[in-house]
Design an enzyme around this catalytic site. Structure first.
Site, mmCIF file in Angstrom:
data_model
loop_
_atom_site.group_PDB
_atom_site.id
_atom_site.type_symbol
_atom_site.label_atom_id
_atom_site.label_comp_id
_atom_site.label_asym_id
_atom_site.label_seq_id
_atom_site.Cartn_x
_atom_site.Cartn_y
_atom_site.Cartn_z
ATOM 1 N N ASP A 33 0.998 -1.138 -0.081
ATOM 2 C CA ASP A 33 0.001 0.468 0.247
ATOM 3 C C ASP A 33 1.053 1.343 -0.015
ATOM 4 O OD1 ASP A 33 -3.551 0.601 1.548
ATOM 5 O OD2 ASP A 33 -1.700 2.191 0.963
ATOM 6 N N THR A 121 -16.199 -1.730 -9.396
ATOM 7 C CA THR A 121 -17.054 -1.889 -8.435
ATOM 8 C C THR A 121 -18.424 -1.929 -9.766
ATOM 9 O OG1 THR A 121 -18.017 0.618 -8.285
ATOM 10 C CG2 THR A 121 -16.290 0.192 -9.890
ATOM 11 N N ASP A 122 -19.937 -1.277 -9.320
ATOM 12 C CA ASP A 122 -21.293 -1.191 -9.669
ATOM 13 C C ASP A 122 -20.846 0.023 -10.542
ATOM 14 O OD1 ASP A 122 -20.999 0.343 -8.034
ATOM 15 O OD2 ASP A 122 -23.366 -0.574 -7.209
ATOM 16 N N GLU A 123 -19.765 0.941 -10.400
ATOM 17 C CA GLU A 123 -20.424 1.840 -10.952
ATOM 18 C C GLU A 123 -19.598 1.506 -12.612
ATOM 19 O OE1 GLU A 123 -19.138 5.046 -9.355
ATOM 20 O OE2 GLU A 123 -19.041 4.834 -7.279
ATOM 21 N N TYR A 148 -13.687 8.121 -12.011
ATOM 22 C CA TYR A 148 -13.583 7.182 -10.703
ATOM 23 C C TYR A 148 -13.895 6.264 -11.937
ATOM 24 C CZ TYR A 148 -14.192 3.951 -7.710
ATOM 25 O OH TYR A 148 -14.552 2.336 -7.271
ATOM 26 N N THR A 151 -11.291 4.813 -14.871
ATOM 27 C CA THR A 151 -10.439 4.435 -14.679
ATOM 28 C C THR A 151 -10.478 2.897 -14.440
ATOM 29 O OG1 THR A 151 -9.941 5.456 -12.612
ATOM 30 C CG2 THR A 151 -9.400 5.990 -14.993
ATOM 31 N N LYS A 152 -11.590 2.852 -13.127
ATOM 32 C CA LYS A 152 -11.739 1.701 -13.210
ATOM 33 C C LYS A 152 -12.578 0.675 -14.543
ATOM 34 C CE LYS A 152 -12.376 -0.096 -9.322
ATOM 35 N NZ LYS A 152 -10.627 -0.759 -8.236
ATOM 36 N N ASN A 178 -19.774 0.138 -0.774
ATOM 37 C CA ASN A 178 -20.059 -0.455 0.792
ATOM 38 C C ASN A 178 -20.226 0.252 2.058
ATOM 39 O OD1 ASN A 178 -17.316 -3.506 0.145
ATOM 40 N ND2 ASN A 178 -18.246 -2.271 -1.258
ATOM 41 N N LYS A 187 -16.933 9.499 2.577
ATOM 42 C CA LYS A 187 -17.922 8.846 2.008
ATOM 43 C C LYS A 187 -19.150 9.574 2.400
ATOM 44 C CE LYS A 187 -15.124 7.108 -1.222
ATOM 45 N NZ LYS A 187 -13.850 5.642 -0.410
HETATM 46 P P1 NAD Z 1 -9.702 3.561 0.201
HETATM 47 O O1 NAD Z 1 -10.230 4.806 -1.036
HETATM 48 O O2 NAD Z 1 -10.320 3.188 1.508
HETATM 49 O O3 NAD Z 1 -8.405 2.904 0.252
HETATM 50 C C1 NAD Z 1 -7.811 2.555 -1.614
HETATM 51 C C2 NAD Z 1 -6.644 1.587 -0.297
HETATM 52 O O4 NAD Z 1 -5.529 1.933 -1.949
HETATM 53 C C3 NAD Z 1 -5.274 2.957 0.139
HETATM 54 O O5 NAD Z 1 -5.094 2.652 1.283
HETATM 55 C C4 NAD Z 1 -4.637 3.447 -0.625
HETATM 56 O O6 NAD Z 1 -3.677 4.160 0.235
HETATM 57 C C5 NAD Z 1 -4.297 2.518 -1.625
HETATM 58 N N1 NAD Z 1 -3.373 3.062 -2.734
HETATM 59 C C6 NAD Z 1 -3.770 3.579 -4.159
HETATM 60 N N2 NAD Z 1 -3.183 4.453 -4.405
HETATM 61 C C7 NAD Z 1 -1.824 3.694 -4.351
HETATM 62 C C8 NAD Z 1 -0.917 2.797 -5.330
HETATM 63 N N3 NAD Z 1 -0.760 4.147 -6.451
HETATM 64 N N4 NAD Z 1 0.069 2.252 -5.228
HETATM 65 C C9 NAD Z 1 -0.880 1.358 -3.279
HETATM 66 N N5 NAD Z 1 -2.315 1.711 -2.707
HETATM 67 C C10 NAD Z 1 -2.156 2.179 -2.923
HETATM 68 O O7 NAD Z 1 -10.806 2.623 -0.951
HETATM 69 P P2 NAD Z 1 -12.539 1.744 -0.781
HETATM 70 O O8 NAD Z 1 -13.220 1.772 -0.746
HETATM 71 O O9 NAD Z 1 -10.986 0.298 0.419
HETATM 72 O O10 NAD Z 1 -11.867 0.674 -2.056
HETATM 73 C C11 NAD Z 1 -10.700 -1.186 -2.540
HETATM 74 C C12 NAD Z 1 -11.637 -1.170 -3.776
HETATM 75 O O11 NAD Z 1 -12.420 -1.809 -3.711
HETATM 76 C C13 NAD Z 1 -10.952 0.338 -4.984
HETATM 77 O O12 NAD Z 1 -10.199 -0.579 -6.431
HETATM 78 C C14 NAD Z 1 -12.583 0.365 -5.258
HETATM 79 O O13 NAD Z 1 -12.404 0.450 -6.632
HETATM 80 C C15 NAD Z 1 -13.164 -1.064 -4.887
HETATM 81 N N6 NAD Z 1 -14.680 -1.021 -4.287
HETATM 82 C C16 NAD Z 1 -15.222 0.165 -3.727
HETATM 83 C C17 NAD Z 1 -15.951 0.321 -3.190
HETATM 84 C C18 NAD Z 1 -16.957 1.228 -2.429
HETATM 85 O O14 NAD Z 1 -18.119 1.313 -1.867
HETATM 86 N N7 NAD Z 1 -15.944 1.980 -1.550
HETATM 87 C C19 NAD Z 1 -17.397 -0.488 -3.787
HETATM 88 C C20 NAD Z 1 -17.187 -1.463 -4.745
HETATM 89 C C21 NAD Z 1 -15.620 -1.046 -4.955
HETATM 90 O O1 TDX Z 2 -21.769 14.333 1.640
HETATM 91 C C1 TDX Z 2 -22.539 14.023 0.978
HETATM 92 N N1 TDX Z 2 -23.818 13.745 0.961
HETATM 93 C C2 TDX Z 2 -23.960 13.258 -0.773
HETATM 94 O O2 TDX Z 2 -25.337 13.384 -0.664
HETATM 95 C C3 TDX Z 2 -21.841 12.912 -0.299
HETATM 96 C C4 TDX Z 2 -20.683 12.676 0.271
HETATM 97 C C5 TDX Z 2 -22.314 11.959 -0.771
HETATM 98 N N2 TDX Z 2 -23.660 12.555 -1.088
HETATM 99 C C6 TDX Z 2 -23.764 11.128 -2.096
HETATM 100 C C7 TDX Z 2 -23.840 11.064 -3.508
HETATM 101 C C8 TDX Z 2 -24.186 9.479 -3.775
HETATM 102 O O3 TDX Z 2 -25.077 9.404 -4.444
HETATM 103 O O4 TDX Z 2 -24.356 10.074 -1.375
HETATM 104 C C9 TDX Z 2 -24.174 8.985 -2.137
HETATM 105 C C10 TDX Z 2 -23.127 8.348 -1.542
HETATM 106 O O5 TDX Z 2 -21.337 9.029 -2.064
HETATM 107 P P1 TDX Z 2 -20.296 8.910 -1.804
HETATM 108 O O6 TDX Z 2 -20.218 7.739 -0.818
HETATM 109 O O7 TDX Z 2 -19.287 8.993 -2.076
HETATM 110 O O8 TDX Z 2 -19.889 6.830 -2.910
HETATM 111 P P2 TDX Z 2 -20.160 7.072 -4.193
HETATM 112 O O9 TDX Z 2 -20.697 8.054 -5.221
HETATM 113 O O10 TDX Z 2 -22.089 6.340 -5.124
HETATM 114 O O11 TDX Z 2 -19.875 5.457 -4.752
HETATM 115 C C11 TDX Z 2 -18.784 4.529 -3.672
HETATM 116 O O12 TDX Z 2 -19.657 3.816 -4.202
HETATM 117 C C12 TDX Z 2 -18.999 2.818 -5.678
HETATM 118 C C13 TDX Z 2 -17.538 4.854 -3.711
HETATM 119 O O13 TDX Z 2 -16.818 5.748 -3.321
HETATM 120 C C14 TDX Z 2 -16.494 4.128 -4.563
HETATM 121 O O14 TDX Z 2 -15.573 3.679 -4.316
HETATM 122 C C15 TDX Z 2 -17.030 3.522 -5.063
HETATM 123 O O15 TDX Z 2 -16.851 2.188 -6.327
#
Ligand code: NAD
Ligand code: TDX
Length: 332
Positions: A33, A121-123, A148, A151-152, A178, A187
Site C-alpha cells: 500500500d 465496482t458497479d459504477e 473514477y 478508470t475502474k 460498501n 464518503k
Molecule cells: P480506499 O480509498 O479506502 O482505499 C484505497 C487504498 O489503496 C488506500 O489504502 C490507498 O493508500 C491505497 N492506494 C491508492 N493508490 C495506491 C497506489 N498507487 N499504490 C498502492 N496503494 C495505493 O478505497 P476502498 O473504498 O477501500 O476501495 C477499495 C477497492 O474496492 C477499490 O478498488 C474500489 O474501486 C473498490 N470498491 C469500492 C467500493 C466502495 O463502496 N468503497 C465498492 C465497490 C468496489
Molecule cells: O456528503 C455527501 N452527501 C451526499 O448526498 C456525500 C459525500 C455524498 N452524497 C451522495 C453522493 C452519492 O449519491 O451519497 C451517495 C454516495 O456517495 P459516496 O459515498 O461518495 O459514494 P459513491 O459516489 O456512490 O461511490 C462509492 O461506491 C462505489 C465509492 O466511493 C466508490 O469507491 C465505489 O466504487
C-alpha cells in the site's frame, strides 16, 4: 497460502485483511500500500508479524510490484483512487493508480503465473433509472460516468484482455456501495455520522433521490474470499446484498439512530454527472458459489457503524477538518 493484498491499508482492504486473518489462520498475508491520504497503517494494527507483513509502495512502480508478486502465491487487488468527487476535480492520480497500476499488477502476474482477483465496482456500468425493475448483471455493457468509474472500467477491461490474450488466472468482482468501520470521512455515510458527532448538519447532494445499493463491508470480504477459493478462472461476479435506498432514506435513518430530527440536514449543490441509481443482481455468485450476505438488516449494520465512529474519534478526527475544507471549496 501466501497472499498479497494491494490497498490493504484502505477501507475495504483493511476490513478484508482482518476478516482473512480470522478466517484463514494458516495463511500469510502481505499488504502492499502506498499510504495515500486514504490509507493508514494503523488500520492493520494488532496483526502478528509471523502471519503478516506490510510493504509501503506504489503499484505503479514496476520493480516494487514485480518483487512483491514474485514472492506470493495469489494477489487480491484493492488498491485504487476511489472517491468520485476527487476524480471530478483532479483525475490525474486515478489514471495512474487505477489504470497504470493495474497494468503493472497484470504484467507481474503474467510473468510469474500467479492467481489474481481484481476488485472492482458497479459504477463501471453507469446508472439505472429509479423505479425501473432493471439491475446490473455480469452481462451489462460498460458505460462509466465519472473519471473514477472510467478508470475502474479501463482496469477491468485490461484484466479481461489479459485473461483472453495471455490466459492469466484471474477473476473480477463488481460490488455495490460498501459501508462499515474504517471508511474515510469523505464518503457519504461516515461524513454524515461524523458531522452529527461534531454538531454539524449532514449534507445531501441535490434532492437526495439518488439510489445506492448498500452492502456491509464484511459481506464484501466473504464474497471476495469465496471467489478467490471457488471462483471460476476468467469469470466476473457481481456482489450485492439487495440494499437499495435513496440517499435521503439513508440520511434520515442515520439521524433517527443518532437522536436528531429527521430533517436536520442541508441540501447542497449536486455532483456533476451524478449517477441516479445502482442495483445489483447477485444471482450468479449466490447460485454458482453459494454465497449469501450476513448483514441483511441495514439498520443493524448502520447502528454498528455509528457506534464504531462514536468509539474511534481519534481515528477520524485528524482527517475531518481538511475534508470539510475541501468540500466547502466545492460548495458541497
Ligand atoms: P480506499 O480509498 O479506502 O482505499 C484505497 C487504498 O489503496 C488506500 O489504502 C490507498 O493508500 C491505497 N492506494 C491508492 N493508490 C495506491 C497506489 N498507487 N499504490 C498502492 N496503494 C495505493 O478505497 P476502498 O473504498 O477501500 O476501495 C477499495 C477497492 O474496492 C477499490 O478498488 C474500489 O474501486 C473498490 N470498491 C469500492 C467500493 C466502495 O463502496 N468503497 C465498492 C465497490 C468496489
Ligand atoms: O456528503 C455527501 N452527501 C451526499 O448526498 C456525500 C459525500 C455524498 N452524497 C451522495 C453522493 C452519492 O449519491 O451519497 C451517495 C454516495 O456517495 P459516496 O459515498 O461518495 O459514494 P459513491 O459516489 O456512490 O461511490 C462509492 O461506491 C462505489 C465509492 O466511493 C466508490 O469507491 C465505489 O466504487
Amino acid at each position: 497460502m501466501r497472499l498479497l493484498v494491494t490497498g490493504g491499508a484502505g477501507f475495504i482492504g483493511s476490513n478484508f485483511v482482518h476478516y482473512l486473518y480470522k478466517e484463514r489462520p494458516d495463511w500469510h498475508i502481505t499488504v502492499l500500500d502506498k499510504l495515500t491520504y486514504a490509507g493508514d497503517e494503523k488500520n492493520l494494527a494488532g496483526l502478528d508479524a509471523s502471519r503478516f507483513k506490510f510493504i509501503k509502495g506504489d503499484i505503479c512502480d514496476e520493480a516494487t510490484v514485480d518483487k512483491a508478486i514474485a514472492s506470493c502465491e495469489a494477489v487480491v487487488h484493492f488498491a485504487a483512487e476511489t472517491h468520485v468527487d476527487n476524480s471530478l476535480h483532479g483525475p490525474d492520480p486515478f489514471v495512474y493508480t487505477n489504470v497504470v497500476g493495474t497494468y503493472q499488477i497484470l504484467e507481474a502476474v503474467r510473468k510469474y503465473d500467479k492467481r489474481l482477483h481484481h476488485v472492482s465496482t458497479d459504477e463501471v456500468y453507469g446508472d439505472l433509472q429509479p423505479g425501473s425493475p432493471e439491475k446490473f448483471s455480469e452481462e451489462t455493457p460498460y458505460n462509466p460516468s465519472s473519471p473514477y468509474s472510467a478508470t475502474k472500467a479501463a482496469s477491468d477491461l485490461l484484466v479481461r484482455a489479459w485473461i483472453r490474450s495471455y490466459n492469466i488466472k484471474a477473476t473480477i468482482s463488481n460490488c455495490s456501495n460498501n459501508y462499515g468501520p474504517y471508511q474515510h470521512v469523505e464518503k457519504f455515510i461516515p461524513r454524515a455520522i461524523t458531522n452529527v458527532l461534531e454538531g454539524q448538519k449532514p449534507k445531501l447532494y441535490g434532492k437526495g433521490a439518488n439510489i445506492r445499493d448498500w452492502i456491509y463491508t464484511q459481506d464484501h470480504s466473504s464474497a471476495v474470499l469465496m471467489i478467490l477459493e471457488k471462483g471460476k478462472i476468467g469469470e466476473t461476479y457481481m456482489i450485492g446484498a439487495n440494499g437499495e435506498k435513496t440517499n435521503q432514506e439513508v440520511l434520515e435513518m442515520i439521524l433517527e439512530l443518532m437522536g436528531k430530527p429527521k430533517d436536520w440536514y442541508e441540501h447542497v449543490a449536486d455532483r456533476p454527472g451524478h449517477d441516479l441509481r445502482y442495483a445489483i443482481d447477485a444471482t450468479k455468485i449466490r447460485s454458482e458459489l453459494g454465497w449469501t450476505p450476513t448483514y441483511t438488516d441495514f439498520k443493524r449494520g448502520l447502528s454498528e457503524t455509528i457506534e464504531w465512529y462514536k468509539n474511534n474519534r481519534e481515528w477520524w478526527q485528524p482527517q475531518k477538518a481538511a475534508t470539510e475544507e475541501k468540500y466547502k471549496k466545492l460548495g458541497r
